[in-house]
Design an enzyme around this catalytic site. Structure first.
Site: not given
Length: 516
Positions: A300, A347, A400
């Site tokens: 991430d 990401e 998300d």
């Protein structure tokens, strides 16, 4: 990243069906693997498997290494006789449609404490030996985590919320104070070790079951850790902290189109110079641990390894932050030297600068392409499937994002129109059209949130950034039926992501009818 074209499903285990208030690593997880195989899917992507933190988020954990107690299945513990079957059978009325964290967490923790007592009384020689072997093998992180949790439980009862407020001996890790704490909290420390043994025993069994069926598990590694964590407490020298252990700068992202004040996450920042002195040993241990849990790891906020946004801790927003260079290639060279080739997905969403692209490409990591973001520009948009490189992971949306149908319902008119033209679909079948588009792309990996496979609306999204009432979505098998697996299997076989043997005899009826 992968040995061949694959597709899979994004679903956190807490979203699985089950009777105990939350999805876990029990029977439903094995059934889900079987469903993936039947649907021609060869990947299961999860969110971080670590304990949940503030707001019930798996991205704000008390440990970067521990497994979530919420995911420990009770059925194996019942089978061992360590939990009374009648007490756990019904889940005491806990809801099945969502995770009610306020009720579920204390109920499940009480069952785990019952199991620990049962283990102490009834465990076989083999189980005791297996638990002891696990504790010895994982002592590098487990000893600090178990002691941290024991001390945290004691201080939380005294309404002391952060480790910096503990008595100085324990907060500063004075050897004599820690030895006294280990003696005082010996039984509680044993409980937290037992829970971790249960988690990792169950997770490794599930991973083995999935891998034997050619299903890869894709994990998720947040770049930062929480300040109130065993990691920060155990190694404060690796973080930018003041003499009292408090961060003087914190993590976040700068103001952008979505937020005039940016995002102030509040995580402590790494002291990269200190980490580099021992060859980034903490990061080597962390990624090695994560790669034992998963076949591929999504990292991430990858851009934070090229440069990170440093915010003075005294500032309430991210406005006054600044970009600071991170170690970049030096870190990943050390990781490759220690671990070999790294099966990592970067990401790389948000405002990505050339230095981030150079780091990603220099490491050979695939980035992410999100189809929901593709329709705000023109035909050159990098997230439109005809522009994908082979080396990428394509998603209809992430945890998300809104669901595909929810996104379509609220998207600006020009984005909806372009999506309708590009995908040949409208509101009732937009989710299947998006799945088909990324499945048919050249991307090595295509991933679909389970909500999109089921055609669910906004009320079923997993997370809305900035909100606290998230992470609770669950589904039931009665919502699934036969059609989703049938369509996915047909698409995966037709586009080379599954063997042609997965192509159903009536595959021609598996595709949605275009609406435009």
């Amino acid at each position: 990243m992968t040995s061949r074209r694959r597709s899979g499903i994004l679903l956190h285990p807490t979203s699985l069906p089950g009777p105990h208030g939350s999805g876990d690593l029990g029977p439903a997880s094995y059934h889900f693997v079987d469903w993936l195989v039947a649907a021609g899917q060869r990947a299961w992507q999860v969110l971080p498997l670590t304990p949940i933190g503030p707001g019930n988020s798996p991205y704000a954990s008390v440990s970067a290494f521990a497994g979530s107690p919420l995911l420990v299945a009770l059925e194996p513990l019942i089978d061992k006789g360590w939990i009374d079957a009648a007490d756990a059978a019904t889940g005491h009325g806990l809801p099945r449609e969502r995770v009610d964290f306020e009720r579920t967490v204390p109920w499940r923790m009480a069952r785990l404490r019952e199991a620990a007592r049962g283990f102490d009384r009834l465990a076989s020689h083999d189980d005791r030996a297996a638990c002891a072997a696990f504790c010895a093998a994982e002592a590098g992180w487990l000893d600090d985590y178990a002691l941290f949790m024991a001390l945290d439980g004691h201080h939380q009862a005294l309404q002391i919320g952060c480790w910096t407020g503990w008595e100085p001996g324990c907060a500063r890790r004075d050897p004599a104070a820690l030895a006294a704490a280990r003696a005082r909290w010996h039984e509680e420390i044993g409980f937290w070790r037992f829970v971790q043994w249960c988690f990792f025993t169950q997770w490794r069994a599930l991973k083995r079951y999935a891998n034997e069926r050619d299903v890869q598990l894709i994990g998720d590694l947040p770049i930062f850790v929480a300040h109130h964590s065993a990691d920060c407490w155990a190694r404060p020298d690796l973080f930018l902290l003041d003499a009292q252990g408090e961060p003087h700068v914190v993590a976040g992202v700068p103001p952008d189109y979505f937020s005039a004040t940016g995002q102030r996450w509040g995580n402590p920042l790494y002291d990269w110079s200190a980490m580099q002195c021992d060859g980034f040993a903490w990061w080597v241990a962390r990624l090695r641990h994560e790669l034992a849990r998963a076949d591929v790891v999504r990292i991430d906020h990858f851009r934070g390894f090229a440069a990170y946004w440093e915010i003075p801790a005294a500032c309430a927003t991210a406005i006054e932050g600044r970009w600071v260079p991170a170690p970049g290639q030096a870190l990943f060279a050390a990781l490759r030297s220690a671990l070999g080739e790294l099966p990592v997905i970067a990401e790389d969403l948000g405002v990505i600068t050339p230095d981030v692209e150079a780091l990603r490409d220099g490491c050979g990591f695939p980035g992410m392409k999100i189809l929901q973001f593709a329709f705000g520009g023109d035909a050159d948009h990098a997230f439109l499937p005809h522009n994908y490189p082979v080396r990428c992971a394509a998603y209809s949306g992430t945890h998300d994002n809104d669901t595909a149908r929810g996104w379509y319902a609220t998207a600006p008119a020009h984005e909806r129109r372009l999506a309708e033209i590009y995908l040949g679909a409208g509101g009732h079948d937009i989710h299947w059209a998006m799945i088909r588009a990324i499945c048919g792309s050249v991307a090595e990996l295509a991933v679909y949130p389970m909500q999109d496979v089921l055609g669910l609306g906004t009320e079923h999204r997993m997370n809305t950034p900035g909100r606290l009432d998230c992470w609770a979505w669950r589904f039931g098998w009665e919502q699934v039926g036969a059609e989703p697996a049938h369509r996915l299997a047909a698409l995966s076989a037709a586009f080379g992501r599954a063997p042609m043997g997965c192509l159903p005899a009536n595959a021609g009826r598996a595709e949605p009818t275009p609406s435009v």
